[in-house]
Write a protein that holds these residues in place. Structure first.
Motif, PDB file in Angstrom:
ATOM      1  N   ASP A 174     -11.747  14.759  -2.237  1.00 29.39           N
ATOM      2  CA  ASP A 174     -11.848  15.074  -3.666  1.00 29.39           C
ATOM      3  C   ASP A 174     -10.669  14.548  -4.475  1.00 29.39           C
ATOM      4  O   ASP A 174     -10.837  14.099  -5.611  1.00 29.39           O
ATOM      5  N   ALA A 175      -9.471  14.628  -3.893  1.00 30.43           N
ATOM      6  CA  ALA A 175      -8.276  14.217  -4.631  1.00 30.43           C
ATOM      7  C   ALA A 175      -7.921  12.752  -4.414  1.00 30.43           C
ATOM      8  O   ALA A 175      -7.077  12.205  -5.125  1.00 30.43           O
ATOM      9  N   GLY A 176      -8.559  12.123  -3.419  1.00 31.63           N
ATOM     10  CA  GLY A 176      -8.241  10.727  -3.135  1.00 31.63           C
ATOM     11  C   GLY A 176      -6.832  10.541  -2.631  1.00 31.63           C
ATOM     12  O   GLY A 176      -6.186   9.524  -2.899  1.00 31.63           O
ATOM     13  N   THR A 177      -6.317  11.526  -1.907  1.00 30.81           N
ATOM     14  CA  THR A 177      -4.934  11.470  -1.432  1.00 30.81           C
ATOM     15  C   THR A 177      -4.762  10.477  -0.293  1.00 30.81           C
ATOM     16  O   THR A 177      -5.650  10.309   0.549  1.00 30.81           O
ATOM     17  N   THR A 178      -3.614   9.840  -0.250  1.00 28.16           N
ATOM     18  CA  THR A 178      -3.230   8.999   0.878  1.00 28.16           C
ATOM     19  C   THR A 178      -2.530   9.901   1.891  1.00 28.16           C
ATOM     20  O   THR A 178      -1.579  10.601   1.550  1.00 28.16           O
ATOM     21  N   THR A 179      -3.009   9.895   3.123  1.00 27.25           N
ATOM     22  CA  THR A 179      -2.482  10.820   4.133  1.00 27.25           C
ATOM     23  C   THR A 179      -2.217  10.094   5.441  1.00 27.25           C
ATOM     24  O   THR A 179      -3.063   9.331   5.914  1.00 27.25           O
ATOM     25  N   VAL A 180      -1.033  10.340   6.004  1.00 31.08           N
ATOM     26  CA  VAL A 180      -0.730   9.917   7.376  1.00 31.08           C
ATOM     27  C   VAL A 180      -0.591  11.197   8.183  1.00 31.08           C
ATOM     28  O   VAL A 180       0.307  12.014   7.921  1.00 31.08           O
ATOM     29  N   TYR A 181      -1.466  11.369   9.150  1.00 30.80           N
ATOM     30  CA  TYR A 181      -1.623  12.642   9.859  1.00 30.80           C
ATOM     31  C   TYR A 181      -1.353  12.421  11.341  1.00 30.80           C
ATOM     32  O   TYR A 181      -1.990  11.592  11.989  1.00 30.80           O
ATOM     33  N   VAL A 182      -0.389  13.158  11.871  1.00 33.75           N
ATOM     34  CA  VAL A 182      -0.014  13.037  13.278  1.00 33.75           C
ATOM     35  C   VAL A 182      -0.686  14.144  14.092  1.00 33.75           C
ATOM     36  O   VAL A 182      -0.686  15.306  13.675  1.00 33.75           O
ATOM     37  N   THR A 183      -1.263  13.782  15.224  1.00 34.38           N
ATOM     38  CA  THR A 183      -1.896  14.779  16.074  1.00 34.38           C
ATOM     39  C   THR A 183      -1.979  14.285  17.516  1.00 34.38           C
ATOM     40  O   THR A 183      -1.949  13.077  17.775  1.00 34.38           O
ATOM     41  N   HIS A 184      -2.082  15.251  18.449  1.00 36.19           N
ATOM     42  CA  HIS A 184      -2.372  14.907  19.842  1.00 36.19           C
ATOM     43  C   HIS A 184      -3.815  15.268  20.175  1.00 36.19           C
ATOM     44  O   HIS A 184      -4.272  15.051  21.290  1.00 36.19           O
ATOM     45  N   ASP A 185      -4.547  15.813  19.187  1.00 32.46           N
ATOM     46  CA  ASP A 185      -5.894  16.338  19.386  1.00 32.46           C
ATOM     47  C   ASP A 185      -6.921  15.306  18.921  1.00 32.46           C
ATOM     48  O   ASP A 185      -7.047  15.021  17.730  1.00 32.46           O
ATOM     49  N   TYR A 186      -7.682  14.758  19.868  1.00 36.03           N
ATOM     50  CA  TYR A 186      -8.638  13.711  19.509  1.00 36.03           C
ATOM     51  C   TYR A 186      -9.741  14.230  18.585  1.00 36.03           C
ATOM     52  O   TYR A 186     -10.295  13.477  17.780  1.00 36.03           O
ATOM     53  N   VAL A 187     -10.065  15.534  18.679  1.00 30.73           N
ATOM     54  CA  VAL A 187     -11.095  16.099  17.808  1.00 30.73           C
ATOM     55  C   VAL A 187     -10.644  16.037  16.351  1.00 30.73           C
ATOM     56  O   VAL A 187     -11.413  15.677  15.449  1.00 30.73           O
ATOM     57  N   GLU A 188      -9.381  16.380  16.099  1.00 40.14           N
ATOM     58  CA  GLU A 188      -8.838  16.271  14.744  1.00 40.14           C
ATOM     59  C   GLU A 188      -8.898  14.832  14.259  1.00 40.14           C
ATOM     60  O   GLU A 188      -9.283  14.564  13.118  1.00 40.14           O
ATOM     61  N   ALA A 189      -8.514  13.904  15.117  1.00 39.07           N
ATOM     62  CA  ALA A 189      -8.503  12.496  14.715  1.00 39.07           C
ATOM     63  C   ALA A 189      -9.907  12.006  14.382  1.00 39.07           C
ATOM     64  O   ALA A 189     -10.127  11.365  13.348  1.00 39.07           O
ATOM     65  N   LEU A 190     -10.865  12.309  15.236  1.00 42.10           N
ATOM     66  CA  LEU A 190     -12.229  11.833  15.010  1.00 42.10           C
ATOM     67  C   LEU A 190     -12.861  12.473  13.784  1.00 42.10           C
ATOM     68  O   LEU A 190     -13.614  11.831  13.050  1.00 42.10           O
ATOM     69  N   SER A 191     -12.578  13.749  13.555  1.00 36.34           N
ATOM     70  CA  SER A 191     -13.242  14.457  12.464  1.00 36.34           C
ATOM     71  C   SER A 191     -12.591  14.206  11.109  1.00 36.34           C
ATOM     72  O   SER A 191     -13.265  14.266  10.075  1.00 36.34           O
ATOM     73  N   LEU A 192     -11.291  13.901  11.084  1.00 31.15           N
ATOM     74  CA  LEU A 192     -10.574  13.763   9.825  1.00 31.15           C
ATOM     75  C   LEU A 192     -10.390  12.324   9.363  1.00 31.15           C
ATOM     76  O   LEU A 192     -10.443  12.036   8.175  1.00 31.15           O
ATOM     77  N   ALA A 193     -10.173  11.425  10.288  1.00 31.37           N
ATOM     78  CA  ALA A 193      -9.618  10.116   9.937  1.00 31.37           C
ATOM     79  C   ALA A 193     -10.649   9.141   9.386  1.00 31.37           C
ATOM     80  O   ALA A 193     -11.800   9.098   9.835  1.00 31.37           O
ATOM     81  N   ASP A 194     -10.188   8.346   8.433  1.00 33.29           N
ATOM     82  CA  ASP A 194     -10.914   7.132   8.057  1.00 33.29           C
ATOM     83  C   ASP A 194     -10.604   6.040   9.083  1.00 33.29           C
ATOM     84  O   ASP A 194     -11.471   5.252   9.440  1.00 33.29           O
TER      85      ASP A 194
END
Length: 366
Positions: A184-204
């Motif tokens: 909604d906000a069009g934010t630029t985000t760099v997101y660090v995680t070790h959880d592949y579920v988070e990566a697959l569900s969140l990332a472009d």
């Protein structure tokens, strides 16, 4: 918002290399996940982006402007630390409001109050605003730390494992909230995680990092379907992809003990070459009764090694010679199945991944 780019970042601490030629780009408004295990260099990359760590070599660019010499407070980036970094002398409201009261923004009290209450409501901590942060659980502290970042205007958000200390239910809810905020906000985000579920569900797009090196960057679909090596392949999925060592023949793959034989897709290696194949549990089926394999499937005989009941589903590990293949089946379909029972697995050769052997394990499927 802003586009972010890092080029050839290198950082060492004594004899330990934290970053080894790290390069990636994050487009304006993109949600980029940096996925990797502990010690891979994820947090060091974020801190270098934020200006908290000075690289030994390489460049940070924000909207194509070199920013290595720009002070952290002037980069316009907001970072959420995994260690919370809260002000212990302040209550929840004070911590959330602190960025907006800083000399950088100095917003009117009414605007500060509106922003704080909106973010607190979104994170489910609106009932804790008057509580000292020293009396919060770890999960509550993490939500306050995340809220303190989201409440402030920023050119890009740097989030270091922001959901790591939340329980499963809240973590799933927060994933949805973060995705909504970003969209909604069009934010630029760099997101660090070790959880592949988070990566697959969140990332472009996802960048998989190991030992300070980016192994692969791409969309979730790309890194899932065409992992560049065995490490990337095993970074996704639970149960993880099974790797089996052996060699290529004119007819496909044969395991080291000669028991498992399956056709494989086209490869750049030649018959006689040592390789390892990767098979995802979701690409396997248990052959039930006298079921015919059908077009595109190959049957492999083995015995039940272990069964793990997971609610309505059961993970069945099947021994095929020395190899152990996992498959997830409906619990009702495997009722009565026990350890050492003879079973048959159905494999789709088109979904088999082929990698070189050794530490690199580069993809040879074409």
């Amino acid at each position: 918002m802003a586009a972010v780019e890092v080029r050839g970042l290198r950082k060492s601490y004594g004899k330990t290399t934290a970053l080894d030629d790290v390069s990636f780009e994050v487009a304006d408004g993109e949600f980029f996940c940096l996925l990797g295990p502990s010690g891979a260099g994820k947090t060091t990359t974020l801190k270098t982006l934020a200006g908290l760590v000075e690289p030994d070599a390489g460049e940070v660019l924000i909207d194509q402007t070199p920013s290595n010499d720009v002070e952290p407070t002037h980069r316009g980036l907001a970072m959420c630390f995994e260690s919370y970094a809260l002000y212990p002398q302040l209550d929840v409201y004070g911590n959330l409001a602190s960025p907006l009261r800083s000399p950088l923004f100095r917003l009117p009290a009414s605007e500060v109050d509106a922003k704080v209450r909106a973010v607190a409501g979104m994170l489910g901590i609106d009932g804790l605003l008057e509580r000292p942060v020293t009396r919060l659980s770890n999960g509550q502290r993490q939500r306050v730390a995340l809220g303190r970042v989201l409440v402030r205007p920023a050119r890009a958000y740097l989030l270091d494992e922001p959901l790591a200390h939340l329980d499963a239910k809240i973590r799933a809810s927060m994933r949805a909230e973060l995705k909504t905020i970003s969209r909604d906000a069009g934010t630029t985000t760099v997101y660090v995680t070790h959880d592949y579920v988070e990566a697959l569900s969140l990332a472009d797009r996802i960048g998989v990092i190991r030992d300070g090196r980016i192994l692969q960057s791409g969309t979730p679909e790309e890194v899932w379907a065409r992992p560049v090596d065995a490490f990337v392949a095993q970074a996704f999925g639970k149960p993880r992809m099974t790797l089996i060592e052996g060699g290529l023949t004119e007819d496909g793959f044969v395991s080291g003990d000669g028991v498992l034989r399956v056709p494989v897709p086209a490869v750049s290696a030649a018959p006689g070459d040592a390789v390892q194949i990767g098979v995802r549990p979701r690409d396997l089926r248990l052959r039930l009764g006298a079921e015919e394999p059908g077009a595109g499937w190959t049957a492999v005989d083995g015995r039940v090694y272990v069964l793990e009941h997971l609610g309505r589903a059961t993970e069945v590990t099947v021994a095929v010679g020395d190899a152990r293949l996992s498959v997830v089946a409906p619990r009702a379909a495997v009722a009565g199945l026990a350890a050492d029972d003879r079973v048959s697995l159905l494999i789709r050769p088109s979904t088999v991944h082929v990698f070189a052997t050794g530490d690199e394990g580069k993809r040879v499927s074409t």
